[in-house]
Scaffold this motif. Structure first.
Motif, PDB file in Angstrom:
ATOM      1  N   UNK A 254     -18.052  32.631 -12.088  1.00 40.56           N
ATOM      2  CA  UNK A 254     -18.284  32.352 -10.629  1.00 40.56           C
ATOM      3  C   UNK A 254     -19.676  32.696 -10.177  1.00 40.56           C
ATOM      4  N   UNK A 255     -20.350  33.342 -10.936  1.00 39.90           N
ATOM      5  CA  UNK A 255     -21.853  33.621 -10.680  1.00 39.90           C
ATOM      6  C   UNK A 255     -22.817  33.167 -11.786  1.00 39.90           C
ATOM      7  N   UNK A 256     -23.935  33.027 -11.392  1.00 38.07           N
ATOM      8  CA  UNK A 256     -25.159  33.024 -12.387  1.00 38.07           C
ATOM      9  C   UNK A 256     -26.165  34.152 -12.026  1.00 38.07           C
ATOM     10  N   UNK A 257     -26.846  34.512 -13.089  1.00 36.88           N
ATOM     11  CA  UNK A 257     -27.871  35.674 -13.180  1.00 36.88           C
ATOM     12  C   UNK A 257     -29.256  35.110 -12.707  1.00 36.88           C
ATOM     13  N   UNK A 258     -29.775  35.387 -11.778  1.00 36.44           N
ATOM     14  CA  UNK A 258     -31.327  34.981 -11.356  1.00 36.44           C
ATOM     15  C   UNK A 258     -32.066  36.415 -11.528  1.00 36.44           C
ATOM     16  N   UNK A 259     -33.280  35.842 -12.316  1.00 34.33           N
ATOM     17  CA  UNK A 259     -34.506  36.988 -12.316  1.00 34.33           C
ATOM     18  C   UNK A 259     -35.621  36.661 -11.822  1.00 34.33           C
ATOM     19  N   UNK A 260     -36.071  37.114 -10.765  1.00 33.05           N
ATOM     20  CA  UNK A 260     -37.070  36.460  -9.927  1.00 33.05           C
ATOM     21  C   UNK A 260     -38.204  37.559  -9.514  1.00 33.05           C
ATOM     22  N   UNK A 261     -39.228  37.044  -8.882  1.00 33.14           N
ATOM     23  CA  UNK A 261     -40.364  37.963  -8.013  1.00 33.14           C
ATOM     24  C   UNK A 261     -40.417  37.594  -6.650  1.00 33.14           C
ATOM     25  N   UNK A 262     -40.109  38.559  -6.014  1.00 33.22           N
ATOM     26  CA  UNK A 262     -40.185  38.549  -4.432  1.00 33.22           C
ATOM     27  C   UNK A 262     -41.054  39.330  -3.791  1.00 33.22           C
ATOM     28  N   UNK A 263     -41.724  39.207  -2.702  1.00 34.65           N
ATOM     29  CA  UNK A 263     -42.376  40.220  -2.313  1.00 34.65           C
ATOM     30  C   UNK A 263     -41.865  41.679  -1.645  1.00 34.65           C
ATOM     31  N   UNK A 264     -42.263  42.640  -1.907  1.00 35.34           N
ATOM     32  CA  UNK A 264     -41.777  43.917  -1.507  1.00 35.34           C
ATOM     33  C   UNK A 264     -42.054  44.239   0.157  1.00 35.34           C
ATOM     34  N   UNK A 265     -41.690  43.622   0.816  1.00 34.64           N
ATOM     35  CA  UNK A 265     -41.652  43.516   2.460  1.00 34.64           C
ATOM     36  C   UNK A 265     -40.830  42.919   3.000  1.00 34.64           C
ATOM     37  N   UNK A 266     -40.745  42.733   4.185  1.00 33.12           N
ATOM     38  CA  UNK A 266     -39.646  41.794   5.153  1.00 33.12           C
ATOM     39  C   UNK A 266     -39.688  40.395   4.863  1.00 33.12           C
ATOM     40  N   UNK A 267     -40.880  40.032   4.297  1.00 36.31           N
ATOM     41  CA  UNK A 267     -40.712  38.319   4.014  1.00 36.31           C
ATOM     42  C   UNK A 267     -39.697  38.241   2.807  1.00 36.31           C
ATOM     43  N   UNK A 268     -39.922  39.094   2.164  1.00 37.44           N
ATOM     44  CA  UNK A 268     -39.091  39.160   0.765  1.00 37.44           C
ATOM     45  C   UNK A 268     -37.519  39.295   1.213  1.00 37.44           C
ATOM     46  N   UNK A 269     -37.215  40.298   1.936  1.00 39.54           N
ATOM     47  CA  UNK A 269     -36.085  40.487   2.718  1.00 39.54           C
ATOM     48  C   UNK A 269     -35.250  39.227   3.486  1.00 39.54           C
ATOM     49  N   UNK A 270     -36.254  38.697   4.078  1.00 40.16           N
ATOM     50  CA  UNK A 270     -35.853  37.385   5.130  1.00 40.16           C
ATOM     51  C   UNK A 270     -35.583  36.366   4.096  1.00 40.16           C
ATOM     52  N   UNK A 271     -36.134  36.209   2.925  1.00 38.82           N
ATOM     53  CA  UNK A 271     -35.846  35.203   2.021  1.00 38.82           C
ATOM     54  C   UNK A 271     -34.667  35.237   1.339  1.00 38.82           C
ATOM     55  N   UNK A 272     -34.450  36.376   0.989  1.00 42.47           N
ATOM     56  CA  UNK A 272     -33.089  36.628   0.466  1.00 42.47           C
ATOM     57  C   UNK A 272     -31.812  36.711   1.373  1.00 42.47           C
ATOM     58  N   UNK A 273     -31.928  37.055   2.543  1.00 43.16           N
ATOM     59  CA  UNK A 273     -30.957  37.059   3.678  1.00 43.16           C
ATOM     60  C   UNK A 273     -30.511  35.728   3.896  1.00 43.16           C
ATOM     61  N   UNK A 274     -31.507  34.720   3.734  1.00 39.60           N
ATOM     62  CA  UNK A 274     -31.213  33.284   4.106  1.00 39.60           C
ATOM     63  C   UNK A 274     -30.074  32.714   3.260  1.00 39.60           C
ATOM     64  N   UNK A 275     -29.757  33.167   2.153  1.00 39.08           N
ATOM     65  CA  UNK A 275     -28.514  32.937   1.249  1.00 39.08           C
ATOM     66  C   UNK A 275     -27.107  33.254   1.533  1.00 39.08           C
ATOM     67  N   UNK A 276     -27.503  34.313   2.622  1.00 37.99           N
ATOM     68  CA  UNK A 276     -26.141  34.875   3.045  1.00 37.99           C
ATOM     69  C   UNK A 276     -25.117  35.593   1.643  1.00 37.99           C
ATOM     70  N   UNK A 277     -23.935  35.010   1.940  1.00 35.43           N
ATOM     71  CA  UNK A 277     -23.017  35.523   0.670  1.00 35.43           C
ATOM     72  C   UNK A 277     -23.167  34.867  -0.423  1.00 35.43           C
ATOM     73  N   UNK A 278     -24.046  34.013  -0.840  1.00 36.17           N
ATOM     74  CA  UNK A 278     -24.111  33.215  -2.064  1.00 36.17           C
ATOM     75  C   UNK A 278     -25.021  34.189  -3.052  1.00 36.17           C
ATOM     76  N   UNK A 279     -25.535  35.471  -2.427  1.00 36.05           N
ATOM     77  CA  UNK A 279     -26.493  36.075  -3.226  1.00 36.05           C
ATOM     78  C   UNK A 279     -26.185  37.642  -3.189  1.00 36.05           C
ATOM     79  N   UNK A 280     -26.180  38.367  -4.152  1.00 34.81           N
ATOM     80  CA  UNK A 280     -26.069  39.813  -4.265  1.00 34.81           C
ATOM     81  C   UNK A 280     -27.090  40.577  -5.282  1.00 34.81           C
TER      82      UNK A 280
END
Length: 303
Positions: A254-280
């Motif tokens: 059902x899932x893939x595992x992604x290893x990525x680098x994201x900003x340690x701030x609200x910009x990173x949170x906004x990016x990840x939140x844009x995927x909704x329930x398709x990301x955990x």
């Protein structure tokens, strides 16, 4: 467009087309027919082999021998340039870009305009609203004139700035102005969507020495953190485009595992939140907790 640029444009068009009428040139450059006649006289005096054809289908042409000797780019080269420009036209549409496209189209055979590549970008309304700001910035950079504006930071605080403009930069969906700020006495990058009341000053400036070093020192690099997240196959392509195929591995049916680098701030949170329930997010635990707090604050807005 000044006279010299117009003359060069006329030559480039005539290098491809057999005959172009005075009316066509006048409409293309938005000048009078009399101006075109003077341009043709100027080209002839400069030893450019222009000839005139009288009659209903008359106009101006250029000697075939000159076309063979002076043509530096092949049809394939021109098609590639035209493809790239046609895509960029949607990001930065100006009279200069439009004129460049028309000049190259005039040099390419009509039968060859079906490119194997097509570039498309979102035609956002905000992009058209920022065109005047872009034009003013471009003019000030070329003329080396100071610009002043009100700048609204991410917290909503407004400050008046006077800067030496050096470069416009487009990144993903936003335009930025790279400039030396006389208020901070440092090289700064300003997001144009946060600029208001922009004006070009009468005062000019001399470019500063070691500009590249100053720019490198002033670049804002947010702190990045490596995270692991379970993603749905439906968003796999978005992660491949941004992070590459090596960032993704199989995890379950059902899932893939992604290893990525994201900003340690609200910009990173906004990016990840844009995927909704398709990301955990699963690791690191500290980032999971910070992201959970961000989502909780968001939900509180609607509680």
């Amino acid at each position: 467009m000044d006279k010299v640029e117009r003359l060069i444009s006329i030559i480039m068009i005539l290098l491809k087309k057999d005959v172009v009428s005075t009316k066509e040139f006048a409409q293309l450059f938005n000048v009078s027919k009399r101006t075109i006649l003077r341009d043709m006289e100027a080209l002839s005096l400069s030893n450019i082999p222009i000839y005139a054809i009288n009659g209903v289908n008359g106009g101006y042409g250029i000697m075939d021998e000159y076309k063979v000797d002076k043509r530096l780019l092949s049809s394939s080269d021109l098609e590639n340039i035209l493809t790239a420009l046609s895509g960029l036209e949607q990001i930065l549409f100006s009279e200069e870009v439009e004129m460049t496209i028309k000049k190259i189209e005039a040099m390419v055979s009509p039968l060859s305009l079906r490119s194997s590549i097509q570039l498309s970008f979102y035609d956002w309304e905000g992009r058209s609203e920022i065109l005047q700001t872009l034009k003013t910035c471009q003019e000030s950079i070329v003329m080396r004139r100071l610009v002043s504006f009100d700048y609204i930071d991410k917290n909503g605080t407004t400050t008046n700035r006077i800067v030496e403009p050096y470069q416009l930069h487009f990144s993903e969906t936003s335009w930025y102005l790279k400039a030396f700020c006389l208020h901070r006495m440092r090289f700064r990058t300003f997001k144009l969507s946060r600029v208001d009341n922009l004006n070009m000053d009468e005062n000019t400036f001399n470019p500063r020495e070691n500009l590249l070093e100053q720019e490198r020192d002033a670049r804002y690099q947010p702190e990045l953190v490596a995270i692991k997240a379970l993603i749905s196959p439906s968003v796999k392509d978005q992660f491949i485009e941004r992070y590459g195929r090596k960032s993704i591995e199989t995890y379950s049916s059902e899932y893939l595992l992604a290893t990525i680098h994201v900003p340690q701030n609200s910009t990173g949170f906004q990016f990840l939140a844009s995927f909704g329930t398709n990301l955990e997010i699963v690791e690191p635990k500290a980032y999971v907790e910070d992201f959970r707090n961000y989502l909780t604050q968001m939900m509180e807005k609607y509680s």
